[in-house]
Design an enzyme around this catalytic site. Structure first.
Site, PDB file in Angstrom:
ATOM      1  N   LEU A 231       0.692  -1.225  -0.180  1.00 36.23           N
ATOM      2  CA  LEU A 231       0.193  -0.107   0.164  1.00 36.23           C
ATOM      3  C   LEU A 231       0.317   1.248  -0.019  1.00 36.23           C
ATOM      4  O   LEU A 231       0.524   2.815  -0.294  1.00 36.23           O
ATOM      5  CB  LEU A 231      -0.909   0.125   1.347  1.00 36.23           C
ATOM      6  CG  LEU A 231      -1.951  -0.895   1.419  1.00 36.23           C
ATOM      7  CD1 LEU A 231      -2.447  -0.875   2.759  1.00 36.23           C
ATOM      8  CD2 LEU A 231      -2.774  -0.992   0.070  1.00 36.23           C
TER       9      LEU A 231
ATOM     10  N   HIS B  33       5.296   7.033  10.673  1.00 35.44           N
ATOM     11  CA  HIS B  33       6.736   6.516   9.940  1.00 35.44           C
ATOM     12  C   HIS B  33       7.707   7.293  10.079  1.00 35.44           C
ATOM     13  O   HIS B  33       8.596   7.471  10.555  1.00 35.44           O
ATOM     14  CB  HIS B  33       6.863   4.691   9.298  1.00 35.44           C
ATOM     15  CG  HIS B  33       5.813   4.286   9.585  1.00 35.44           C
ATOM     16  ND1 HIS B  33       6.044   3.178  10.543  1.00 35.44           N
ATOM     17  CD2 HIS B  33       5.823   3.114   8.909  1.00 35.44           C
ATOM     18  CE1 HIS B  33       5.683   2.249  10.786  1.00 35.44           C
ATOM     19  NE2 HIS B  33       5.691   2.045   9.836  1.00 35.44           N
TER      20      HIS B  33
ATOM     21  N   GLU C   5       1.891   5.316   7.487  1.00 33.20           N
ATOM     22  CA  GLU C   5       2.880   5.930   6.848  1.00 33.20           C
ATOM     23  C   GLU C   5       4.162   6.890   7.163  1.00 33.20           C
ATOM     24  O   GLU C   5       5.102   7.241   7.787  1.00 33.20           O
ATOM     25  CB  GLU C   5       3.109   5.725   4.966  1.00 33.20           C
ATOM     26  CG  GLU C   5       2.359   4.319   4.527  1.00 33.20           C
ATOM     27  CD  GLU C   5       3.470   2.890   5.474  1.00 33.20           C
ATOM     28  OE1 GLU C   5       4.771   3.227   5.745  1.00 33.20           O
ATOM     29  OE2 GLU C   5       3.522   2.011   5.899  1.00 33.20           O
TER      30      GLU C   5
END
Length: 298
Positions: free
Chosen positions: A152, A205, A202
């Site tokens: 993804l 992150h 993400e």
């Protein structure tokens, strides 16, 4: 890291600096940055011509809106969707996002760069090699592409690269970027990942958050950690959209694991929160060498 010992050393040094700073904030919350920081985003759309027509400017703006909502601008009532025992941990960061208003050469810009390509990218074939990158010390680069292997999206933690490395940013498969109907409803998005939560996860992150189970793919011994005291330990990711409580060997009793957390792997429709500790860690990441330029970008 196996191929580049200097990269491992740089990463570990960055993380040591970070842990020292976050401890200072946890010991004295007044040290936390209170001002809103707006991050300029450039979106590089690198797909075929028919897919370019799908990834509209409105879809891109919907992703920015989703980021702003879940990183801190959401209304108080949104926390009511969180499983009751975890509502007290619901956090809001000072991070906001906007489309870049000018290029690195100071020309007016929409913050969107389109390149027609049939290339399929991967974690070993970074799209910056073909699509380019704007100065990563001043912009959050986002590449919207086709990714192989059902991935993804992916991003790297601070310290993984030097501040000016073009790979600093976030890569998103076009089928999981922005909000739109899934294929089951006549759209082109993945059915379970059509609300823009891949970018929320993400970019977490990118701002130095780990998965709740730590840095590995799973945590069978329950010794892995994300260094956040307000996220319960868990043996590994949760998929789908289960009903609470969800328990496993690391959290065997109610309230169980915090599978609604953006850093877990639940479906988009069931991801609701960052915790207070996670928001502190993200904001603190903006003091690191490869993220601090974003706070003063013009």
């Amino acid at each position: 890291f196996q191929n580049d010992p200097a990269a491992r050393a740089r990463y570990e040094n960055t993380q040591r600096q970070f842990e020292s700073r976050i401890r200072a904030i946890m010991n004295n919350p007044q040290n936390r940055t209170q001002a809103i920081v707006t991050i300029p985003v450039v979106v590089h759309v690198g797909v075929t011509a028919p897919r370019q027509a799908l990834v509209t400017n409105a879809i891109i703006q919907s992703q920015i809106d989703t980021l702003n909502f879940y990183y801190g601008a959401q209304p108080i009532g949104d926390s009511l969707r969180v499983y009751t025992p975890f509502r007290t941990t619901y956090g809001r960061s000072e991070i906001r996002f906007c489309m870049a208003q000018r290029t690195p050469a100071y020309a007016p810009s929409t913050g969107i760069v389109r390149t027609v390509t049939s290339s399929v990218f991967s974690t070993s074939n970074h799209p910056s090699t073909e699509l380019g990158s704007w100065d990563p010390t001043k912009y959050l680069n986002v590449w919207v592409v086709e990714l192989s292997g059902g991935v993804l999206g992916y991003a790297y933690l601070p310290g993984s690269f030097t501040p000016s490395d073009p790979r600093n940013g976030f890569v998103n498969d076009f089928r999981a970027f922005g909000a739109g109907p899934g294929t089951g409803s006549g759209g082109y998005h993945y059915n379970e990942y059509n609300l823009g939560k891949t970018a929320v996860h993400e970019i977490g992150h990118y701002f130095n958050l780990l998965h709740p189970w730590g840095s590995g793919g799973s945590n069978p011994t329950c010794t892995g950690t994300d260094n956040c005291a307000d996220t319960p330990p868990t043996a590994g990711p949760t998929f789908g959209c289960p009903s609470s409580p969800v328990t496993n060997t690391c959290a065997p009793a109610d309230p169980g694991v915090q599978f609604q957390n953006h850093m877990d792997y639940a479906d988009d429709a069931c991801m609701y929160l960052f915790t207070v500790n996670q928001c502190s860690r993200m904001t603190t990441s903006l003091t690191l060498a490869d993220r601090i330029g974003l706070t003063t970008s013009n």
